[in-house]
Design a protein around this motif. Structure first.
Motif, short mmCIF file in Angstrom:
data_model
loop_
_atom_site.label_atom_id
_atom_site.label_comp_id
_atom_site.label_asym_id
_atom_site.label_seq_id
_atom_site.Cartn_x
_atom_site.Cartn_y
_atom_site.Cartn_z
N SER A 57 -10.89 3.13 -9.54
CA SER A 57 -11.71 2.10 -8.70
C SER A 57 -10.87 1.35 -7.77
CB SER A 57 -12.42 1.17 -9.76
OG SER A 57 -11.50 0.44 -10.27
N ALA A 58 -9.67 1.60 -7.77
CA ALA A 58 -8.47 0.85 -6.89
C ALA A 58 -8.44 1.57 -5.61
CB ALA A 58 -7.40 0.65 -7.61
N GLU A 59 -8.33 0.90 -4.40
CA GLU A 59 -7.99 1.76 -3.11
C GLU A 59 -6.65 1.09 -3.15
OE1 GLU A 59 -9.46 1.71 1.55
OE2 GLU A 59 -10.60 1.10 0.17
N VAL A 60 -5.67 1.95 -2.94
CA VAL A 60 -4.17 1.90 -2.86
C VAL A 60 -3.67 2.32 -1.67
CG1 VAL A 60 -4.05 1.70 -5.62
CG2 VAL A 60 -3.60 4.04 -4.17
N SER A 61 -2.15 1.72 -1.68
CA SER A 61 -1.63 1.98 -0.20
C SER A 61 -0.31 2.75 -0.66
CB SER A 61 -1.16 0.94 0.54
OG SER A 61 -0.65 -0.13 0.05
N ALA A 62 -0.08 2.99 -1.77
CA ALA A 62 1.43 3.35 -2.31
C ALA A 62 0.97 4.32 -3.69
CB ALA A 62 2.24 2.04 -2.80
N SER A 63 2.18 4.92 -4.06
CA SER A 63 1.80 5.79 -5.22
C SER A 63 2.23 5.31 -6.43
CB SER A 63 2.36 7.12 -4.90
OG SER A 63 1.65 7.53 -3.74
#
Length: 379
Positions: free
Chosen positions: A222-228
């Motif tokens: 559910s989370a839109e992330v920018s890193a891994s």
């Protein structure tokens, strides 16, 4: 001081009694004001050493704070209260909360962080034991003179224990529903500097809310992330999955897949083993791998595979010893700092930790598995 002799990292304990995010955050910020402010200052100086301009740092921090407020407002409120009590602006505290997201815009360092092993005991006539786990946490000793062991009640009614850095909402931990998380950094070509939900916040929400592997996976997706990152979730059911998370998508790796191997035949345990270091194991996401070839992540995974048969059926101390094997503190999973290098390039195994899922606890040593092999503490 070498990893074999332990680390200089000091571990503080904090026990929160309030489930209200503002009250809980304020008390944490007041109790550990100096440590929080110091950690923020150390990270901000570290970003300058890596060539990350202050304008980019603050832009990413602000974007991550906004993403967090939309995705998990309870945690955004807590972070605001921690910052205020510590005499900081929320954007300054986000320099630690969103450290993975800020670091994503720099060239990946030649080394990674952390080696994780989870053992799933076999079903013996309907009676199954909880998974057995162990992880190293490898990072720069100069950035973490002190870290936190924190117990708190979540808004959702679970009690949580976590090891984390001051200013980060969670990292490695367990809740009293019998669910725990391990945490390893990853690098993907899709990582970007526009900000997203901090991956440390994803781990935190899983600890706060999830009781099953399925619930943990749903939170991560559910989370839109920018890193891994990869969050390895284990439950006392038993169950386990490594959730690989990056802007290009989310993948699940289970025991028996690329990161999992059967226990060695001569171990006699029949346990399935789920392993992870700092590169993607899902074939689809691995196509965008952005870990430097010089990293030891591949050697560390092979070391864990070679030791897998010795890990099952041990208490935490013997598991740590088995994780090293005959090489002891010279094993590739034990980082010892090279004092000839600048502090930001020195890697140290700062913590080794096992999750006690049934007993709601962390067993740990401040140092490498070779240190934990001599004895563990409990939180």
């Amino acid at each position: 001081m070498t990893a074999e002799a332990g680390t200089t990292m000091r571990l503080a304990e904090h026990h929160s009694t309030s489930a209200h995010p503002g009250e809980r955050g304020e008390r944490l910020g007041l109790a550990h004001r100096d440590e929080i402010r110091s950690t923020v200052a150390l990270y901000r100086a570290f970003y300058r050493e890596l060539g990350i301009p202050v304008e980019q740092e603050t832009s990413i921090a602000a974007a991550c704070h906004a993403a967090l407020a939309g995705w998990y407002p309870v945690l955004a409120e807590e972070i605001g209260a921690v910052a205020a009590a510590a005499g900081l602006e929320p954007a300054a505290l986000m320099a630690v909360t969103a450290r993975t997201e800020i670091l994503a815009i720099a060239n990946p360092q030649r080394e990674g962080e952390c080696s994780t092993a989870v053992l799933l005991p076999p079903d013996r006539g309907g009676a199954t034991a909880a998974p057995e786990t162990i992880q190293t946490w490898d990072w720069h000793e100069s950035l973490v003179p002190a870290a936190l062991l924190w117990e708190y009640p979540s808004v959702q009614g679970l009690r949580v224990k976590t090891f984390t850095e001051f200013g980060a909402p969670a990292k490695i931990g367990v809740n009293d529903a019998g669910l725990g998380v391990h945490f390893n950094i990853l690098h993907h070509r899709a990582d970007h500097g526009r900000g997203g939900v901090p991956v440390h916040a994803v781990a935190r929400r899983i600890l706060d809310e999830a009781r099953t592997v399925g619930e943990a996976v749903a939170i991560a997706r559910s989370a839109e992330v920018s890193a891994s990152t990869v969050i390895t979730v284990v439950t006392s059911e038993p169950g386990a999955v490594s959730i690989e998370i990056c802007p290009a998508g989310v993948a699940e790796v289970h025991a028996g897949q690329p990161g999992g191997v059967p226990a060695a035949a001569d171990a006699g345990s029949g346990a399935a083993v789920l392993l992870h270091t700092n590169h993607f194991l899902d074939p689809g996401l691995a196509a965008g791998e952005h870990t430097p070839d010089a990293s030891t992540t591949y050697a560390r995974l092979e070391h864990l595979r070679a030791r897998a048969g010795e890990l099952a059926g041990q208490d935490a101390v013997r598991r740590a010893q088995a994780m090293c094997g005959p090489a002891g503190d010279a094993a590739p999973i034990c980082f010892q700092p090279d004092r000839a290098l600048p502090p930001q390039e020195q890697w140290t195994t700062l913590l080794t930790v096992s999750l006690d899922l049934g007993g709601y606890g962390l067993e740990y040593a401040a140092g490498s598995p070779a240190v934990m092999a001599r004895g563990a503490e409990r939180f």
